[in-house]
Scaffold this motif. Structure first.
Motif, PDB file in Angstrom:
ATOM      1  N   ASN A 129      91.885  36.052  61.989  1.00  0.00           N
ATOM      2  CA  ASN A 129      92.938  35.893  62.915  1.00  0.00           C
ATOM      3  C   ASN A 129      93.740  37.321  63.433  1.00  0.00           C
ATOM      4  O   ASN A 129      94.241  37.753  62.783  1.00  0.00           O
ATOM      5  CB  ASN A 129      94.037  34.940  62.203  1.00  0.00           C
ATOM      6  N   VAL A 130      93.306  37.679  64.807  1.00  0.00           N
ATOM      7  CA  VAL A 130      94.203  38.908  65.000  1.00  0.00           C
ATOM      8  C   VAL A 130      95.680  38.788  65.387  1.00  0.00           C
ATOM      9  O   VAL A 130      96.197  39.711  65.258  1.00  0.00           O
ATOM     10  CB  VAL A 130      93.298  39.456  66.372  1.00  0.00           C
ATOM     11  N   PHE A 149      88.201  42.857  71.833  1.00  0.00           N
ATOM     12  CA  PHE A 149      89.388  42.405  71.782  1.00  0.00           C
ATOM     13  C   PHE A 149      90.713  43.409  71.831  1.00  0.00           C
ATOM     14  O   PHE A 149      90.218  44.510  71.098  1.00  0.00           O
ATOM     15  CB  PHE A 149      89.935  41.463  70.405  1.00  0.00           C
ATOM     16  N   ILE A 160      82.967  38.678  61.683  1.00  0.00           N
ATOM     17  CA  ILE A 160      83.177  37.919  62.582  1.00  0.00           C
ATOM     18  C   ILE A 160      82.190  36.649  62.356  1.00  0.00           C
ATOM     19  O   ILE A 160      82.438  35.386  62.462  1.00  0.00           O
ATOM     20  CB  ILE A 160      83.213  38.138  63.928  1.00  0.00           C
ATOM     21  N   LEU A 165      89.406  33.932  67.849  1.00  0.00           N
ATOM     22  CA  LEU A 165      90.132  34.951  67.286  1.00  0.00           C
ATOM     23  C   LEU A 165      91.778  34.849  67.287  1.00  0.00           C
ATOM     24  O   LEU A 165      92.561  35.758  66.648  1.00  0.00           O
ATOM     25  CB  LEU A 165      89.955  36.250  68.157  1.00  0.00           C
TER      26      LEU A 165
END
Length: 404
Positions: free
Chosen positions: A205-206, A231, A199, A83
């Motif tokens: 990409n957080v 997350f 996902i 992530l």
């Protein structure tokens, strides 16, 4: 025809389920939006824990316990790498549903607070918010696509939280979450993303998204059931009230007080799914070896192939057939005149070996709005090819001449 990135023969040795038979007919598995098949390497990783010295984690002092605890935490950092976040921003949950509930119950909502959701959301990203505050529901257009103009209008009502469904489990359509999240932040909303369907197929990409929370499940990405991920930004997790209280999430306890551990452990009460973490690590490794860019390309190609074949058949009506959308390999359609599709799904399974899904797909408000009753859904993953999809429609053609 699709220029296949992945070849079916490359997966036969890794996925024993691909060789299974139903009454002498080889299985064609097209229910991946519900759960994926499992590779041998993932099962071996789970067995490694259960057949070894299967201690608990973070409790006591021994070589075996520290070894298991290290493997458990290595999974956390594998997720963090996936992530692009910090390890202490990764909370282990049972599944996506628990991730949503952890946030919905851990935030403080006041009377009059509003939560913005889309009407195509899975029940898991709908019901927990319904219990906490007034829902603002983004409507969909007649073709089933999300009305983004309405989304931006509703943001002007200053919702406390915006819960976005990244990819629909009914249509496979991806929402443009970057501008949607940015706009939500501009009105001061907390942002939440249900990434259960995204996902497994593409890189998210957080750090590049204005997202406070994001959740998904391992079992939809080659991993075991019973383990998921939440997350959360560090500041948000620190302010979130734990959903469960008990062992493992406190530093010490007195008769009239207790002291919470640092994040993420304060949100992981009780004995966790340790074997699941072993399995999730192996699933992530398998996915990374395939390459997320290649997986995304395959997903898009398969999704377009599904749509093309469905639109060729006038006895089907696709839920959201709008062109030029960002869509993956999930497609649902109704058969006009048939409100119940149990018999169709059962015959596809028992007579043709095709496993798909029928019903309201845990998205009943959306399906009811755009269908006369149940829908039929097919969904593919890396081990599926265009031959699987073509076979599904050929079998459906045969049934069309007999049953409807």
């Amino acid at each position: 025809m699709i220029n296949n990135i992945f070849k079916e023969q490359d997966f036969i040795k890794d996925f024993p389920a691909l060789s299974k038979m139903i009454d002498g007919t080889k299985v064609t598995y097209l229910d991946n939006a519900a759960t994926t098949l499992k590779p041998v390497s993932m099962v071996n990783a789970v067995n490694e824990y259960y057949l070894g010295i299967s201690t608990n984690v973070h409790r006591g002092k021994s070589y075996s316990l520290e070894e298991v605890s290290n493997r458990y935490e290595q999974c956390r950092y594998a997720v963090a790498e996936l992530l692009s976040c910090s390890g202490n921003e990764v909370v282990f949950t049972r599944n996506t549903t628990e991730g949503v509930n952890l946030v919905a119950n851990g935030l403080e909502f006041d009377e009059g607070d509003k939560i913005l959701v889309s009407s195509d959301s899975h029940h898991s990203n709908f019901l927990p918010w319904m219990r906490q505050a007034q829902l603002l529901t983004v409507r969909t257009r007649n073709d089933g696509s999300l009305d983004l103009d309405h989304y931006y209008e509703l943001l002007q009502l200053n919702p406390k939280l915006v819960a976005i469904n990244h990819c629909s489990n009914v249509t496979g359509v991806y929402q443009p979450i970057e501008p949607m999240l940015r706009a939500a932040k501009e009105v001061g909303a907390i942002t939440f993303v249900d990434a259960a369907q995204s996902i497994p197929h593409r890189r998210v990409n957080v750090t590049q998204l204005e997202v406070d929370f994001l959740t998904f499940s391992a079992h939809k990405m080659l991993g075991p059931t019973g383990i998921g991920i939440l997350f959360g930004r560090q500041a948000m997790l620190n302010n979130l009230q734990p959903l469960n209280l008990g062992g493992g999430m406190v530093n010490w306890v007195e008769k009239d007080s207790y002291d919470l551990r640092k994040i993420p452990h304060r949100h992981e009460a009780g004995t966790p799914h340790i074997a699941g973490a072993y399995g999730l690590s192996a699933a992530i490794e398998y996915i990374q070896n395939l390459g997320l860019e290649a997986m995304e390309s395959h997903d898009k190609s398969m999704g377009q192939h599904m749509l093309d074949l469905a639109l060729e058949r006038d006895y089907l009506r696709v839920i959201n057939s709008a062109p030029n959308l960002d869509r993956g390999a999930v497609l649902s359609f109704q058969i006009p005149g048939l409100s119940e599709l149990d018999d169709i799904a059962r015959i596809l399974s028992d007579s043709y070996g095709i496993i798909c899904r029928n019903g309201h797909l845990c998205a009943q408000p959306y399906v009811d709005e755009h269908s006369e009753g149940q829908v039929l859904r097919i969904s593919a993953y890396v081990y599926n090819s265009e031959k699987d999809v073509s076979r599904f429609f050929s079998c459906l053609d045969e049934l069309q001449g007999v049953m409807f």
